[in-house]
Design a protein around this motif. Structure first.
Motif, PDB file in Angstrom:
ATOM      1  N   LYS A  84     -12.510  -7.318 -10.132  1.00 56.54           N
ATOM      2  CA  LYS A  84     -13.149  -7.061 -11.514  1.00 56.54           C
ATOM      3  C   LYS A  84     -13.846  -5.584 -11.778  1.00 56.54           C
ATOM      4  O   LYS A  84     -14.465  -5.374 -12.494  1.00 56.54           O
ATOM      5  CB  LYS A  84     -14.150  -7.942 -11.225  1.00 56.54           C
ATOM      6  N   THR A  85     -12.951  -4.664 -10.960  1.00 55.58           N
ATOM      7  CA  THR A  85     -13.597  -3.359 -11.270  1.00 55.58           C
ATOM      8  C   THR A  85     -12.278  -2.617 -11.514  1.00 55.58           C
ATOM      9  O   THR A  85     -11.132  -2.855 -11.161  1.00 55.58           O
ATOM     10  CB  THR A  85     -14.245  -2.814 -10.202  1.00 55.58           C
ATOM     11  N   THR A  86     -12.405  -1.550 -12.499  1.00 55.98           N
ATOM     12  CA  THR A  86     -11.328  -0.651 -12.475  1.00 55.98           C
ATOM     13  C   THR A  86     -11.886   0.666 -11.850  1.00 55.98           C
ATOM     14  O   THR A  86     -13.009   1.092 -11.775  1.00 55.98           O
ATOM     15  CB  THR A  86     -11.062  -0.205 -13.948  1.00 55.98           C
ATOM     16  N   SER A 111     -17.264  -1.746 -13.704  1.00 58.48           N
ATOM     17  CA  SER A 111     -17.170  -3.190 -13.837  1.00 58.48           C
ATOM     18  C   SER A 111     -16.484  -3.462 -15.053  1.00 58.48           C
ATOM     19  O   SER A 111     -16.815  -2.854 -16.369  1.00 58.48           O
ATOM     20  CB  SER A 111     -18.375  -3.789 -13.853  1.00 58.48           C
ATOM     21  N   ARG A 112     -15.782  -4.571 -15.101  1.00 63.48           N
ATOM     22  CA  ARG A 112     -15.099  -5.080 -16.436  1.00 63.48           C
ATOM     23  C   ARG A 112     -16.086  -6.380 -16.945  1.00 63.48           C
ATOM     24  O   ARG A 112     -16.169  -7.559 -16.235  1.00 63.48           O
ATOM     25  CB  ARG A 112     -13.646  -5.826 -16.031  1.00 63.48           C
ATOM     26  N   PHE A 164     -16.927  -5.097 -24.999  1.00 65.86           N
ATOM     27  CA  PHE A 164     -16.122  -5.080 -23.908  1.00 65.86           C
ATOM     28  C   PHE A 164     -16.516  -3.834 -23.156  1.00 65.86           C
ATOM     29  O   PHE A 164     -16.508  -2.567 -23.715  1.00 65.86           O
ATOM     30  CB  PHE A 164     -14.818  -4.979 -24.243  1.00 65.86           C
ATOM     31  N   SER A 165     -16.870  -3.967 -21.943  1.00 64.72           N
ATOM     32  CA  SER A 165     -17.161  -2.772 -21.045  1.00 64.72           C
ATOM     33  C   SER A 165     -16.255  -2.578 -19.887  1.00 64.72           C
ATOM     34  O   SER A 165     -15.987  -3.693 -19.271  1.00 64.72           O
ATOM     35  CB  SER A 165     -18.728  -2.961 -20.338  1.00 64.72           C
ATOM     36  N   GLY A 166     -15.502  -1.413 -19.828  1.00 63.71           N
ATOM     37  CA  GLY A 166     -14.306  -1.466 -18.688  1.00 63.71           C
ATOM     38  C   GLY A 166     -13.037  -1.629 -19.220  1.00 63.71           C
ATOM     39  O   GLY A 166     -12.201  -1.691 -18.372  1.00 63.71           O
ATOM     40  N   LEU A 167     -13.155  -2.232 -20.442  1.00 64.58           N
ATOM     41  CA  LEU A 167     -11.961  -2.740 -21.026  1.00 64.58           C
ATOM     42  C   LEU A 167     -11.500  -1.899 -22.319  1.00 64.58           C
ATOM     43  O   LEU A 167     -12.251  -1.610 -23.156  1.00 64.58           O
ATOM     44  CB  LEU A 167     -11.714  -4.255 -21.425  1.00 64.58           C
ATOM     45  N   GLN A 220      -8.350 -10.861 -18.131  1.00 69.44           N
ATOM     46  CA  GLN A 220      -8.673  -9.491 -17.384  1.00 69.44           C
ATOM     47  C   GLN A 220      -9.092  -9.417 -16.129  1.00 69.44           C
ATOM     48  O   GLN A 220      -9.702  -8.373 -15.807  1.00 69.44           O
ATOM     49  CB  GLN A 220      -9.316  -8.840 -18.623  1.00 69.44           C
ATOM     50  N   ALA A 277     -12.214 -10.414 -15.595  1.00 64.70           N
ATOM     51  CA  ALA A 277     -13.642  -9.777 -15.897  1.00 64.70           C
ATOM     52  C   ALA A 277     -15.036 -10.726 -15.693  1.00 64.70           C
ATOM     53  O   ALA A 277     -14.348 -11.999 -15.769  1.00 64.70           O
ATOM     54  CB  ALA A 277     -13.541  -9.095 -17.395  1.00 64.70           C
TER      55      ALA A 277
END
Length: 93
Positions: free
Chosen positions: A6-8, A24-25, A40-43, A67, A69
């Motif tokens: 769930k993280t990038t 975090s996504r 959307f955060s992290g995407l 994703q 997420a």
């Protein structure tokens, strides 16, 4: 190095070494002026608008599954009504 699904990660250079920054996504369902919005955060996805909360939640879960997420559903007062990870077996407040 292990990264959660769930993280990038982004790497930045600091002097002679590299630092890894985890992001975090998260997909947020939020009340909007007219209807509901997905943010959307992290995407790399632009915000989306929907006429109903139900439509926004359905679209949010669809993106969250694809994703890997988390989906956060916010009430009108800003509190998180539901916070779930798309691949978790247990969901709830």
């Amino acid at each position: 190095m292990h990264f959660d699904r769930k993280t990038t990660a982004a790497a930045i250079r600091s002097g002679n070494s590299w630092k890894v920054i985890m992001q975090s996504r998260i997909i947020r369902v939020l009340p909007a002026e007219h209807g509901w919005a997905l943010e959307f955060s992290g995407l790399d996805i632009k915000p989306q608008r929907f006429p109903t909360m139900e439509a926004a939640i359905a679209a949010g879960w669809d993106v969250a599954r694809r994703q890997n997420a988390e989906l956060h559903i916010h009430r009108h007062d800003g509190d998180v009504h539901l916070r779930g990870a798309c691949c978790d077996k247990q969901q709830g407040p």
